[in-house]
Design an enzyme around this catalytic site. Structure first.
Site, PDB file in Angstrom:
ATOM      1  CB  THR A  45      29.857  11.237 -30.545  1.00 48.15           C
ATOM      2  OG1 THR A  45      29.619  11.188 -28.863  1.00 48.15           O
ATOM      3  CG2 THR A  45      30.357  12.659 -30.818  1.00 48.15           C
ATOM      4  CB  VAL A  47      33.346   5.321 -27.308  1.00 48.74           C
ATOM      5  CG1 VAL A  47      32.992   4.888 -25.727  1.00 48.74           C
ATOM      6  CG2 VAL A  47      33.673   4.785 -28.437  1.00 48.74           C
ATOM      7  CB  CYS A  48      29.590  10.244 -25.801  1.00 47.16           C
ATOM      8  SG  CYS A  48      31.332  10.599 -25.802  1.00 47.16           S
ATOM      9  N   PRO A  49      28.133   7.927 -25.613  1.00 48.21           N
ATOM     10  CG  PRO A  49      26.057   7.512 -27.743  1.00 48.21           C
ATOM     11  CD  PRO A  49      27.948   7.716 -26.805  1.00 48.21           C
ATOM     12  CG  LEU A  52      27.599  10.345 -20.828  1.00 45.04           C
ATOM     13  CD1 LEU A  52      27.044  11.405 -21.878  1.00 45.04           C
ATOM     14  CD2 LEU A  52      27.981  10.487 -19.947  1.00 45.04           C
TER      15      LEU A  52
END
Length: 188
Positions: A45, A47-49, A52
């Protein structure tokens, strides 16, 4: 949501971590340790990377603080490995990713979006007694900040190790703390 101060519920999840075979993680694996459960909606996806990767840049420091980190989404551990193997950002990460395809963790932490089968963007800090000390939850489009998470964990560890002391707003390690008393009421 009365989750702060509650005991982590039993769980069992399959995990992927770079350099290791797949393995199982349960509540027993975090007993006696500080742990972060970093929920995000899905692998592959937008925003997630970024979140993380930011958390990954703090991982070594968190490890030195005695904190284990678990990225959690409703994807499988196989999907986590595929994302790790194909994404430059995710490929650098050293912490474990837990597969939650049965939604056990997402339901235990009350972050499951039932209508979508995805977890909300939420962070939980668990103390060595298995008690939830910190919780942060944001809307889909707002990423979290690992600097602030690290500051909050340092404050929680300080308070645990220094009974009778509390950390005021914007407290940083080494700053003054407070000892709550009637003498302070209305004077701060």
């Amino acid at each position: 949501m009365g989750i702060i101060g509650s005991q982590i519920k039993p769980f069992k999840a399959n995990a992927f971590q770079a350099g290791k075979d797949f393995f199982e993680v349960t509540q027993d694996d975090i007993a006696g340790k500080w742990a972060v459960f970093f929920f995000y909606p899905a692998d592959f996806t937008f925003v997630c990377p970024t979140e993380l990767e930011d958390l990954g840049e703090h991982y070594d420091m968190l490890q030195k603080m005695g904190v284990e980190v678990y990225g959690v989404s409703t994807d499988t551990h196989f999907a986590h490995k595929a994302w790790h193997d194909t994404s430059e950002r995710i490929g650098k990460l050293k912490f474990a990713f837990l597969g939650d395809q049965l939604h056990t963790l997402s339901k235990n932490f009350d972050v499951l979006r039932e209508d979508m089968g995805l977890a909300d963007r939420a962070t939980f800090v668990i103390d060595p007694d298995g008690v939830i000390q910190i919780m942060e939850q944001t809307c889909e489009g707002v990423g979290r900040n690992a600097n602030e998470l690290t500051r909050k964990i340092k404050a929680a560890q300080y308070v645990r190790n220094n009974p009778g002391q509390v950390c005021p707003a914007a407290w940083e390690e080494g700053s003054d703390t407070l000892a709550p008393s009637l003498d302070l009421v209305g004077k701060i």
